[in-house]
Motif scaffolding. Structure first.
Motif, short mmCIF file in Angstrom:
data_model
loop_
_atom_site.label_atom_id
_atom_site.label_comp_id
_atom_site.label_asym_id
_atom_site.label_seq_id
_atom_site.Cartn_x
_atom_site.Cartn_y
_atom_site.Cartn_z
N ARG A 16 -13.94 21.03 -13.01
CA ARG A 16 -15.33 20.58 -12.98
C ARG A 16 -15.98 20.91 -11.64
O ARG A 16 -17.11 21.38 -11.60
N GLU A 17 -15.25 20.69 -10.57
CA GLU A 17 -15.80 21.00 -9.25
C GLU A 17 -16.08 22.48 -9.10
O GLU A 17 -17.11 22.87 -8.55
N ALA A 18 -15.17 23.30 -9.60
CA ALA A 18 -15.36 24.74 -9.49
C ALA A 18 -16.63 25.16 -10.23
O ALA A 18 -17.42 25.96 -9.74
N VAL A 19 -16.81 24.59 -11.40
CA VAL A 19 -17.97 24.92 -12.22
C VAL A 19 -19.26 24.43 -11.56
O VAL A 19 -20.29 25.11 -11.56
N ARG A 20 -19.19 23.25 -10.96
CA ARG A 20 -20.37 22.71 -10.26
C ARG A 20 -20.74 23.55 -9.06
O ARG A 20 -21.92 23.77 -8.78
N ARG A 21 -19.72 24.05 -8.40
CA ARG A 21 -19.98 24.86 -7.20
C ARG A 21 -20.77 26.10 -7.56
O ARG A 21 -21.73 26.47 -6.91
N GLU A 22 -20.39 26.73 -8.67
CA GLU A 22 -21.10 27.94 -9.11
C GLU A 22 -22.55 27.64 -9.40
O GLU A 22 -23.45 28.44 -9.08
N LEU A 23 -22.78 26.48 -10.02
CA LEU A 23 -24.15 26.10 -10.34
C LEU A 23 -24.95 25.90 -9.06
O LEU A 23 -26.08 26.39 -8.93
N ARG A 24 -24.34 25.22 -8.11
CA ARG A 24 -25.01 24.98 -6.82
C ARG A 24 -25.40 26.29 -6.16
O ARG A 24 -26.51 26.44 -5.64
N GLU A 25 -24.45 27.24 -6.20
CA GLU A 25 -24.71 28.53 -5.54
C GLU A 25 -25.91 29.23 -6.16
O GLU A 25 -26.75 29.78 -5.46
N PHE A 26 -25.98 29.18 -7.49
CA PHE A 26 -27.10 29.83 -8.13
C PHE A 26 -28.42 29.14 -7.76
O PHE A 26 -29.42 29.80 -7.46
N LEU A 27 -28.41 27.83 -7.79
CA LEU A 27 -29.64 27.10 -7.46
C LEU A 27 -30.12 27.43 -6.05
O LEU A 27 -31.31 27.60 -5.81
N ASP A 28 -29.16 27.54 -5.14
CA ASP A 28 -29.54 27.83 -3.76
C ASP A 28 -30.08 29.23 -3.60
O ASP A 28 -30.89 29.51 -2.71
N LYS A 29 -29.62 30.12 -4.50
CA LYS A 29 -30.12 31.50 -4.44
C LYS A 29 -31.63 31.53 -4.66
O LYS A 29 -32.35 32.35 -4.09
N CYS A 30 -32.10 30.65 -5.55
CA CYS A 30 -33.53 30.58 -5.81
C CYS A 30 -34.12 29.58 -4.84
O CYS A 30 -34.42 28.44 -5.18
N ALA A 31 -34.27 30.02 -3.59
CA ALA A 31 -34.61 29.10 -2.51
C ALA A 31 -35.96 28.45 -2.70
O ALA A 31 -36.91 29.06 -3.18
N GLY A 32 -36.03 27.18 -2.31
CA GLY A 32 -37.32 26.49 -2.39
C GLY A 32 -37.35 25.52 -3.55
O GLY A 32 -36.38 25.35 -4.29
N SER A 33 -38.49 24.86 -3.71
CA SER A 33 -38.60 23.87 -4.78
C SER A 33 -38.54 24.58 -6.13
O SER A 33 -38.97 25.71 -6.27
N LYS A 34 -37.98 23.89 -7.12
CA LYS A 34 -37.82 24.54 -8.41
C LYS A 34 -38.00 23.60 -9.59
O LYS A 34 -37.87 22.39 -9.47
N ALA A 35 -38.32 24.19 -10.70
CA ALA A 35 -38.35 23.47 -11.97
C ALA A 35 -37.46 24.22 -12.94
O ALA A 35 -37.45 25.45 -12.97
N ILE A 36 -36.68 23.46 -13.72
CA ILE A 36 -35.79 24.11 -14.70
C ILE A 36 -36.40 23.95 -16.09
O ILE A 36 -36.80 22.85 -16.48
N VAL A 37 -36.44 25.04 -16.82
CA VAL A 37 -36.88 24.99 -18.22
C VAL A 37 -35.63 25.13 -19.07
O VAL A 37 -34.95 26.15 -19.03
N TRP A 38 -35.33 24.08 -19.82
CA TRP A 38 -34.06 24.00 -20.54
C TRP A 38 -34.12 24.43 -21.99
O TRP A 38 -35.00 24.03 -22.73
N ASP A 39 -33.14 25.21 -22.39
CA ASP A 39 -32.82 25.39 -23.80
C ASP A 39 -32.17 24.06 -24.20
O ASP A 39 -31.13 23.68 -23.65
#
Lengths: 576, 444
Positions: A16-39
């Motif tokens: 779970r931690e490994a998977v969360r880390r990947e998600l964090r990395e992607f979010l940080d790549k899109c620097a700045g404030s963000k909104a997620i549009v979910w399927d």
């Protein structure tokens, strides 16, 4: 950290931690404030990985559901789409992007495909003229999601259809990738056993992927001793029968999604004193069901008939605990009592919930129709009258009961008869088409293709042999204190779990003949380990087996596997 | 956006689509791009095949002059950049990822590996059939769906239909993948051609039939179903398809007629029980129920009469009686119910018979709140004594219970039942009379 994931033999929090880390990395790549549009489909599985708090830490300020036309206004720098690679979703995304209000501040678009990007989808975006609008286009391989301390799932809704109806190997590829991820975190699995065409494919893919991985040798001490890959179509019988464990029945009646169940709210409305009844809640009561809840962990895998006594015992214990307050005389004793209050209150709340759920289930299981249905199922599973048209099924069709119910029964009969006699099959087909509509010619054709409802070929019924050799039907089942896995269906031992059981002891050589009757090859592979990592079993320490069902698993089978691991004191992890 | 099949087709078969390019962030060839570009652009002028290979890309990365199809969206940037002046300056300012790789060096297995990693790869150099097939084989052994799709798209474009089909016929995995891919993009025509070629006649028929679900207009759907008759279904299925067509044909007529009657407001049944839904596309049994409800007394000659439906679709007695019963019971037409089960034998005596057990009749009557006298009559006809008692007790048909216990000479049960009837009622008296009767030889 999700506490309940660490309880088993294998600490799934690592995954779970490994998977969360990947998600964090992607979010940080899109620097700045963000909104997620979910399927919408993804929100369930993601909920098991990350809560909103994690997203907030990475500047996610708003979340929307993927819908047509224009995106809602939001003062954020980035808009990120979290979607499955489906063509129809691409159309919606394109609409969103193209109707973006250019007068407002520009927002950067990104897209995260879960679990894989798809050529066709990106091509579609290109055709619609929006592909270039995305700055980051990536995939998030959420292959295996930890559901509980001993349970992982790919939550791939189309897997069975793709594998067994269309012969499409995409989900098998994901399975292999997921297993490679697991091995990277938990060590190479030294032995792989399998039964079925798809199992063979997955094993081949794993071996090939390992060969191609040019990185250094995996130096992690292996946690798993064995991997057992099973095709769903080796055992089509089990998913058709009505599950009779507590968790199984909750799933049958209300459906459990991503460990959550939605229940009718009336039973859970808090009792209010005084007149003027408050408005009853109209929204369904949503409960999370996993082993973090002590009581649930205790009763989930029991046969439903054994749950009542556990609940009443619990009620007595909790009552007694609350009564203790009268015995607390000294300050120290009172302090101790108060400190335990939260735990006791949680236990009481838990008991109240499950008592209500058990009552709801009982209403169903004590109904005449449930009894009649179960009787027919058990007749089929014990091999009685599987070769003629069944009256109860006929009545169900005549009364236009739910089509799924009818199909499950008819398929069950077919599987227990190795296919139906042509006349019987034609009769059922005609009744179904006339009652539910001719378009179900397509449904019936698919069922035949999948092997669930088909004519008997070769005039031979193999089921009795399988049933007898594997001891699938046990007359003397003990629901309260079970001694055999057949308690999960009150008499029928799930074929798949029986195979797992026999593999571990005495081994599959003892059932060669039956294995040959069941579809698909069976095999064994060894994956070499570097010498320092070879496992030496301590006396008394049992093997840890990872059982992987390719195409879905029932809660009853999971319960049966847990029962097995308690019997032999070996750890089991299950996957779908 | 309306993506019609024809458009789709046209696009796939004639556009300048190339092997798809994923974003490439660290293409190690980028250092060589200058010289490569020069060399490659020369090559392209020399090649006979596929002139105008180069894809022009605008500043924003959108393809310049990309085919616009009727009804498709066009991004503003597209429109802005759609000027001849810009169309020959593609390489400058182009996103790194869009660089085409025209190197000659990559073998099929290397190419496939690069595709899997999402790197830019042109497949154009695989010209001979041999090369193309090898590329396909490599892709298949990789098991990666995206790669296989990319190669299949390329083959679909560069091979004739016949050759493509012939080669895939012996390559199961690629074939399945192609079928899945055609279904996904909705290329129905090619899919059917493929099934025809493979002589998978039944699948061809079913695939064609499936399309009817996409046709909403009833008349169009009916016409479509007509084209399905005579396709190579199995014998049983052929009959069902025929029935489907005939049923819809009838439903259209009935629907038009009834809608007219309803709006005219003269017909009692429609006034008292206004229709909740149209009969179009309903299953056969539902249609029969509807017919028994609204058109029960009609003669065989009309399309909406129940008898006509029964004859046309060969509905078995059992199903017919059940449905008619349900409809008449709902309307509380007890005489009609009676008539369903009454037959005259050759002596002229009437007798009640049912192709379904009478217990079913009782259940349906009860569901429709039939009065106790009616229920009682039918409970009495249940043959199995236990069932009869069960039902009679359940539905409070006291007389039946009493009479049955009397016939069974079961005093204990009769005594027990006494407490279930109302005090001072006629039933209580009856029980008392029986209990005190000296003529009955009770067994207990």
């Amino acid at each position: 950290m999700a506490a309940h994931l660490s309880y088993g033999r294998v600490n799934l929090n690592v995954l779970r931690e490994a998977v969360r880390r990947e998600l964090r990395e992607f979010l940080d790549k899109c620097a700045g404030s963000k909104a997620i549009v979910w399927d919408e489909y993804l929100t369930g599985p993601f909920g098991l990985i990350a809560q909103y708090s994690l997203l907030k830490e990475h500047e996610v300020e708003k979340m929307f559901t993927l819908k047509g036309s224009r995106l809602p206004a939001a003062d954020v720098k980035n808009i990120i789409f979290f979607v499955r690679p489906r063509l129809e979703l691409m159309d919606i995304i394109a609409e969103n992007v193209l109707s973006e209000d250019r007068r407002g501040p520009t927002r950067d678009f990104h897209i995260l495909f879960v679990p894989r990007r798809s050529l066709l989808c990106e091509q579609r975006l290109k055709d619609l003229g929006v592909l270039g609008s995305f700055i980051h286009r990536e995939e998030y391989s959420l292959d295996l999601i930890p559901f509980d301390g001993d349970l992982l799932s790919m939550e791939s809704e189309c897997a069975f259809k793709e594998c067994y109806l269309e012969g499409d190997q995409t989900s098998l590829y994901h399975a292999a990738k997921g297993l490679m991820t697991l091995q990277a975190l938990y060590g190479t699995i030294p032995q792989i056993f399998g039964k079925g065409e798809c199992a063979r494919q997955v094993a081949n893919m794993m071996i090939r992927m390992k060969r191609e991985f040019t990185g250094s040798q995996n130096s992690i001490f292996p946690v798993f001793d064995n991997l057992l890959l099973l095709d769903r179509n080796v055992d089509l019988l089990t998913p058709l029968a009505t599950q009779l464990t507590y968790e199984g029945l909750i799933d049958e009646i209300y459906g459990i999604q991503n460990s959550y169940v939605k229940l009718p709210p009336e039973k859970f409305a808090p009792k209010k004193q005084g007149d003027g009844a408050k408005d009853l809640p109209t929204e369904a009561k949503k409960l999370q069901l996993n082993s973090a809840e002590e009581l649930y962990a205790e009763i989930r895998d029991k046969n439903f008939n054994a749950v009542g006594s556990v609940l009443s015992k619990k009620a007595k214990i909790i009552s007694a605990a609350f009564e203790e307050r009268h015995n607390a005389k000294t300050v120290g004793e009172i302090k101790q009592f108060v400190s335990q209050l939260p735990h006791m209150q949680a236990a009481r709340g838990s008991l109240a919930n499950h008592t209500s759920i058990a009552e709801l289930i009982k209403d169903v299981t004590t109904s005449e129709d449930f009894f009649d249905k179960l009787t027919v199922e058990q007749e089929f599973m014990s091999g009685i009258d599987t070769d003629k048209v069944n009256n109860y099924i006929e009545d169900c069709i005549a009364q236009k009961h739910s089509l799924i119910k009818v199909l499950r029964l008819v398929c069950l009969q077919s599987v227990c008869n190795s296919g139906l006699k042509q006349k019987v099959l034609d009769y059922y087909k005609r009744e179904i088409l006339q009652t539910y509509g001719y378009e179900h010619i397509l449904t019936l054709h698919n069922l035949e293709k999948a092997g669930l409802l088909k004519p008997q070929t070769g005039g031979r019924n193999n089921y009795p042999t399988i049933r007898k050799t594997l001891r699938l039907w046990m007359d003397d089942v003990n629901e309260q204190n079970p001694t055999d896995i057949s308690y999960v269906y009150s008499g029928y031992a799930p074929l798949s779990v029986r195979l797992a059981q026999l593999l571990s002891r005495p081994g599959w050589r003892s059932i060669e003949e039956v294995l040959r009757i069941l579809p698909g090859p069976h095999f064994e592979e060894r994956q070499p380990l570097p010498t320092g990592l070879q496992k030496k079993r301590q006396p008394g320490e049992n093997r840890v087996t990872l059982v992987f069902f390719l195409g879905g698993v029932t809660f009853a089978e999971i319960a049966a596997l847990r029962f097995l691991s308690q019997l032999e004191d070996g750890g089991c992890s299950e996957e779908t | 956006m309306n993506r019609t099949k024809g458009d789709e087709e046209e696009y796939w078969n004639s556009s300048k689509f190339k092997a798809f390019t994923f974003d490439d962030e660290d293409d190690e060839l980028s250092q060589l791009k200058e010289s490569k570009r020069a060399v490659n652009s020369l090559r392209d002028f020399v090649d006979d095949d596929d002139d105008d290979d180069l894809e022009r890309v605008s500043w924003t990365g959108e393809p310049v002059g990309s085919r616009t199809r009727p009804g498709s969206f066009q991004s503003l940037s597209d429109a802005l950049s759609d000027t001849p002046a810009k169309s020959y300056a593609p390489e400058l300012g182009r996103p790194k990822g869009e660089y085409r790789d025209y190197s000659n060096d990559w073998s099929p297995s290397d190419t496939v590996r690069r595709l899997r990693k999402g790197k830019v790869c042109s497949l154009e150099r695989f010209r001979s059939l041999q090369d193309k097939l090898q590329l396909l084989e490599e892709a298949v052994s990789m098991h990666d769906g995206n790669v296989i799709t990319a190669v299949l798209i390329f083959l679909k474009r560069t091979l004739s239909k016949e050759i493509l089909f012939r080669e895939l016929e012996v390559r199961q995995i690629a074939l399945r993948h192609l079928i899945h891919f055609l279904k996904e993009i909705g290329d129905q025509k090619l899919l059917l051609d493929l099934f025809r070629f493979l002589d998978r006649t039944e699948e061809l028929a079913l695939s064609h039939y499936r399309e009817h679900l996409n046709i909403q207009d009833p008349d169009k759907r009916k016409e479509f179903l007509k084209t399905c008759i005579g396709l190579p279904f199995s014998a049983e299925d052929s009959a069902h398809i025929q029935d489907h067509y005939t049923l819809l044909e009838r439903q259209i007529i009935i629907e038009a007629n009834d809608r007219h009657l309803e709006s005219a407001g003269q017909t009692e049944i429609f006034r008292k029980h206004p229709r909740k839904a149209s009969i179009l596309n309903m299953p056969l049994v539902t249609t029969l129920f509807y017919s028994c409800f609204y058109h029960y007394t009609e003669a065989e000659g009309t399309f909406s009469s129940p008898i006509n439906l029964k004859k046309t679709f060969k509905i078995p007695d059992k199903q017919y009686v059940l449905t008619a019963l349900a409809a008449r019971a709902k309307l509380r037409a007890w005489n009609d119910v009676d008539a369903l089960f009454t037959t005259k034998n050759w002596l002229g005596y009437t007798k009640k018979r049912a192709p379904i057990g009478f217990h079913r009749v009782v259940e349906i009557l009860h569901k429709n709140n039939a009065p106790v006298q009616i229920l009682q009559e039918y409970v009495n006809l249940v043959e199995d004594v236990d069932t009869k008692l069960n039902l009679a007790t359940k539905f409070k048909c006291h007389d039946v219970v009493i009479d049955t216990y009397r016939d069974l000479k079961d005093r204990q049960q009769l005594l027990a039942y006494r407490s279930k009837v109302d005090k001072g009622s006629a039933e209580e008296e009856k029980i008392d009379a029986l209990l005190s009767s000296s003529q009955i030889r009770w067994k207990n």
